[in-house]
Design a protein around this motif. Structure first.
Motif, short mmCIF file in Angstrom:
data_model
loop_
_atom_site.label_atom_id
_atom_site.label_comp_id
_atom_site.label_asym_id
_atom_site.label_seq_id
_atom_site.Cartn_x
_atom_site.Cartn_y
_atom_site.Cartn_z
N LEU A 192 39.00 32.85 45.41
CA LEU A 192 38.25 34.09 45.62
C LEU A 192 38.28 34.49 47.09
O LEU A 192 38.40 35.68 47.41
CB LEU A 192 36.80 33.91 45.14
N TYR A 220 36.67 28.21 41.65
CA TYR A 220 37.56 29.28 42.07
C TYR A 220 37.23 29.83 43.46
O TYR A 220 37.81 30.84 43.87
CB TYR A 220 37.50 30.43 41.05
N ILE A 247 27.89 35.67 42.79
CA ILE A 247 29.18 35.02 43.02
C ILE A 247 29.37 34.95 44.52
O ILE A 247 29.69 35.94 45.17
CB ILE A 247 30.32 35.81 42.35
N GLY A 301 30.17 40.52 39.49
CA GLY A 301 29.14 40.11 40.43
C GLY A 301 27.97 41.08 40.47
O GLY A 301 26.81 40.67 40.46
N THR A 316 31.99 29.23 40.65
CA THR A 316 32.34 29.69 41.99
C THR A 316 32.93 28.56 42.82
O THR A 316 33.85 28.79 43.63
CB THR A 316 31.09 30.26 42.69
N SER A 343 38.81 33.10 34.91
CA SER A 343 37.60 33.33 35.70
C SER A 343 36.75 34.42 35.08
O SER A 343 35.51 34.31 35.03
CB SER A 343 37.97 33.68 37.15
N LEU A 344 37.39 35.47 34.56
CA LEU A 344 36.67 36.54 33.87
C LEU A 344 35.90 35.98 32.68
O LEU A 344 34.71 36.29 32.48
CB LEU A 344 37.66 37.61 33.40
N PRO A 384 36.12 40.62 39.57
CA PRO A 384 35.02 39.77 40.04
C PRO A 384 33.92 40.55 40.75
O PRO A 384 32.75 40.18 40.67
CB PRO A 384 35.71 38.78 40.98
N CYS A 385 34.30 41.63 41.45
CA CYS A 385 33.29 42.43 42.14
C CYS A 385 32.37 43.13 41.14
O CYS A 385 31.14 43.17 41.32
CB CYS A 385 33.96 43.46 43.05
N PHE A 419 32.81 33.68 33.82
CA PHE A 419 31.69 34.47 34.37
C PHE A 419 31.04 35.34 33.29
O PHE A 419 29.80 35.43 33.22
CB PHE A 419 32.19 35.36 35.51
#
Length: 432
Positions: A307, A303, A401, A356, A300, A232-233, A352-353, A236
């Protein structure tokens, strides 16, 4: 081979020192070979899309995770019954981790077509951008190198945690076999908490079977949640770096174009050529921007359930891990394994934060960069004024996200979850 040599080799691998960034055939496949390996483990084959073998590992992992989940529920009940808070909290933490296994596999397998399409678009980005001017190529490859370093660093962290879990148990087992005396009353150690009703888990062959199952669970966790974070990293971050390409393209929108053509007749060939070049440049900017919007939405959707699960339970699992470490510190012990898990739980939420927030800030800066791109200094603006206005309006749509039931992922979300975890932690300490 000395430890220093091993460290240097690992450092060289993480820094990609052996890879020639100037090579003409830079592609997604040879720059990030780990992607196909990671997705193959997740059940997506690139050479034989319809192979039934791709379901073997996900199905086996899900089965073992479900069996382990049943055990953990039993251990939580046992811990609460005998008032063993350490056993109950540790088992509950493992229960939450195991709950992510099915979600990570289902999200990927259910969106197999979307993932293949995404990787195809990413591969096109590599081929296209690496053939542009050196400033595009340099910025893009530096970003890809950063993605590689981040994913490999997480991978090394996960491997170290797994090795320590195994070593912690096997070293104790070796000590008991070689040095422990009968009057010390040791029982053979397990990797995770274990209890069986009406039976002794430490006797043979129970012990050997359970130990093998615990080792297999470590590999299951590494292959599911351990790979979810870097995948996911990577996805994104690729589109975050694509926004950097847009910034460069905006800065160069009017470069090396003849401004005098504005005074020429609308059907003059020179004017038409300059207008066509401006249209091509604006088209590239709009295409990249739309690609970022669509692709972040697609990622998004892949995942999203994971998430949501991550945000829902991160405060609980961080609280429980911190509580477990605190309980043992009060007894004069330091649970370094749970301390590492606590660090991993915080980092997996922060990633993810942070992305985002970075993505939203970078996307909103596109309109500002476009407004201050120097359009008011050149008469060429007359040829693309409407295109610029439309693009500035489009940049007001944030690249974020966000998923159904999920707050917008940004650093404020991370701060809120950490505050909640701290409140839970204080409540547990006061109860204890």
């Amino acid at each position: 081979m000395t430890l220093l040599t091993i460290f240097r080799d690992i450092k060289s691998f993480v820094n990609k020192d052996d890879y020639d960034l100037e090579r003409p055939d830079v592609t997604l496949q040879n720059f990030h070979p780990q992607l196909e390996i990671f997705f193959a483990i997740k059940g997506i084959f690139f050479n034989n899309h319809q192979s039934k073998k791709r379901f073997i590992w996900p199905a086996l992992s899900s089965f073992m995770a479900n069996v382990a989940t049943g055990f953990e529920v039993m251990f939580i009940w046992r811990g609460l019954t005998i008032k063993d808070n350490a056993m109950a909290t540790e088992s509950f933490a493992y229960l939450i981790i195991l709950g992510s296994v099915n979600l990570t596999y289902l999200g990927v397998l259910a969106h197999r077509t979307t993932i293949l399409k995404l990787l195809g678009e990413m591969s096109k980005d590599f081929r296209y951008i690496c053939n542009l001017a050196p400033n595009y190529r340099k910025c893009f490859l530096e970003g890809q190198l950063l993605i590689w370093k981040l994913t490999m660093t997480w991978g090394i962290f996960i491997i170290i945690v797994a090795i320590l879990y195994l070593l912690n148990t096997f070293l104790l087992l070796i000590y008991q076999s070689l040095f422990a005396t009968l009057d010390e009353h040791y029982v053979r150690p397990f990797i995770f908490p274990m209890w069986l009703p009406h039976d002794d888990p430490h006797r043979s062959p129970n012990y050997e079977m359970i130990l093998i199952f615990h080792v297999a669970l470590i590999f299951v966790a590494m292959a599911s949640f351990g790979l979810y974070v870097p995948l996911s990293l990577h996805l994104f971050m690729h589109y975050y770096k694509l926004l950097d390409m847009i910034l460069i393209a905006i800065d160069e929108l009017f470069d090396e174009l003849d401004e005098s053509v504005v005074t020429l007749h609308v059907e003059d060939q020179r004017r038409m050529d300059v207008k066509a070049e401006l249209g091509r440049r604006m088209g590239r900017i709009v295409t990249w921007h739309q690609s970022a919007l669509d692709s972040v939405g697609a990622i998004t959707s892949i995942y999203g359930p994971m998430l949501v699960y991550q945000v829902m339970f991160s405060s609980v699992i961080i609280c429980l891990m911190a509580y477990q470490v605190a309980i043992q510190l009060a007894e004069g012990k330091f649970n370094y394994l749970f301390a590492l898990l606590l660090l991993g739980a915080i980092v997996q939420l922060w990633i993810p934060c942070c992305i985002g927030t970075l993505m939203q800030t970078k996307a909103l800066s596109l309109g500002e960069r476009c407004f201050y791109s120097g359009w008011y200094k050149t008469p060429l603006t007359q040829l693309v004024r409407q295109d610029l206005l439309i693009f500035i309006m489009r940049t007001q749509v944030p690249v974020e996200i966000k998923f159904t039931g999920l707050p917008e992922l940004e650093l404020h979300t991370f701060s809120s979850i950490m505050s909640t975890a701290y409140s839970y932690f204080n409540m547990l300490r006061q109860y204890n």
